[in-house]
Design a protein around this motif. Structure first.
Motif, PDB file in Angstrom:
ATOM      1  N   GLU A  79       0.828  -1.212   0.000  1.00 52.02           N
ATOM      2  CA  GLU A  79       0.000   0.000   0.000  1.00 52.02           C
ATOM      3  C   GLU A  79       0.861   1.260   0.000  1.00 52.02           C
ATOM      4  O   GLU A  79       0.553   2.237  -0.680  1.00 52.02           O
ATOM      5  N   PHE A  80       1.966   1.227   0.750  1.00 48.34           N
ATOM      6  CA  PHE A  80       2.879   2.368   0.736  1.00 48.34           C
ATOM      7  C   PHE A  80       3.474   2.553  -0.656  1.00 48.34           C
ATOM      8  O   PHE A  80       3.503   3.671  -1.189  1.00 48.34           O
ATOM      9  N   LEU A  81       3.930   1.457  -1.267  1.00 50.17           N
ATOM     10  CA  LEU A  81       4.531   1.556  -2.599  1.00 50.17           C
ATOM     11  C   LEU A  81       3.513   1.987  -3.647  1.00 50.17           C
ATOM     12  O   LEU A  81       3.871   2.685  -4.603  1.00 50.17           O
ATOM     13  N   GLU A  82       2.248   1.596  -3.493  1.00 50.02           N
ATOM     14  CA  GLU A  82       1.212   2.064  -4.424  1.00 50.02           C
ATOM     15  C   GLU A  82       1.078   3.580  -4.385  1.00 50.02           C
ATOM     16  O   GLU A  82       0.844   4.203  -5.419  1.00 50.02           O
ATOM     17  N   SER A  83       1.300   4.171  -3.233  1.00 43.23           N
ATOM     18  CA  SER A  83       1.240   5.632  -3.140  1.00 43.23           C
ATOM     19  C   SER A  83       2.462   6.286  -3.773  1.00 43.23           C
ATOM     20  O   SER A  83       2.494   7.497  -3.969  1.00 43.23           O
ATOM     21  N   ARG A  84       3.485   5.480  -4.094  1.00 43.89           N
ATOM     22  CA  ARG A  84       4.726   5.975  -4.700  1.00 43.89           C
ATOM     23  C   ARG A  84       4.849   5.586  -6.166  1.00 43.89           C
ATOM     24  O   ARG A  84       5.928   5.639  -6.739  1.00 43.89           O
ATOM     25  N   GLY A  85       3.748   5.110  -6.788  1.00 42.95           N
ATOM     26  CA  GLY A  85       3.777   4.837  -8.222  1.00 42.95           C
ATOM     27  C   GLY A  85       3.936   3.385  -8.626  1.00 42.95           C
ATOM     28  O   GLY A  85       4.181   3.094  -9.792  1.00 42.95           O
ATOM     29  N   TRP A  86       3.799   2.452  -7.690  1.00 38.37           N
ATOM     30  CA  TRP A  86       3.916   1.028  -7.991  1.00 38.37           C
ATOM     31  C   TRP A  86       2.528   0.405  -7.941  1.00 38.37           C
ATOM     32  O   TRP A  86       1.641   0.912  -7.268  1.00 38.37           O
ATOM     33  N   GLU A  87       2.340  -0.723  -8.648  1.00 42.24           N
ATOM     34  CA  GLU A  87       1.072  -1.441  -8.595  1.00 42.24           C
ATOM     35  C   GLU A  87       1.334  -2.939  -8.486  1.00 42.24           C
ATOM     36  O   GLU A  87       2.325  -3.443  -9.004  1.00 42.24           O
ATOM     37  N   VAL A  88       0.414  -3.622  -7.821  1.00 43.71           N
ATOM     38  CA  VAL A  88       0.553  -5.059  -7.628  1.00 43.71           C
ATOM     39  C   VAL A  88       0.265  -5.790  -8.932  1.00 43.71           C
ATOM     40  O   VAL A  88      -0.698  -5.484  -9.631  1.00 43.71           O
TER      41      VAL A  88
END
Length: 92
Positions: A66-75
């Protein structure tokens, strides 16, 4: 003429504790795909506790994701019951 030594490739595997503590910053990461898994101590502890810590380790993986999704990453995918998350950087 000798060529300069090649720099080592950055890793693609990152541990949850490193992401959540800020020891790892992937903002300038040069590749598009990575995977996130629990820190080594968490996996060992979960194995010796007969799985009672597995939900806690999955929660850490999800929190890091979830933190990385806020930084431009997606699962892209989850494996091993949520203990490994594969991510890709969204196109900019």
């Amino acid at each position: 003429m000798t060529q300069p030594p090649l720099l080592p490739r950055p890793p693609r595997r990152f541990h949850t504790d490193d992401i959540l503590s800020g020891r790892v910053n992937l903002d300038g990461y040069p590749f598009r795909y990575i995977y996130v898994q629990p820190s080594p101590g968490g996996v060992v502890g979960a194995a010796f506790s007969f799985g009672s810590q597995i939900p806690e380790e999955v929660d850490k993986v999800l929190t890091a994701v979830e933190f990385l999704e806020s930084r431009g990453w997606e699962v892209v995918n989850f494996e091993q019951g949520g203990l490994i998350a594969h991510l890709r950087r969204r196109h900019r």
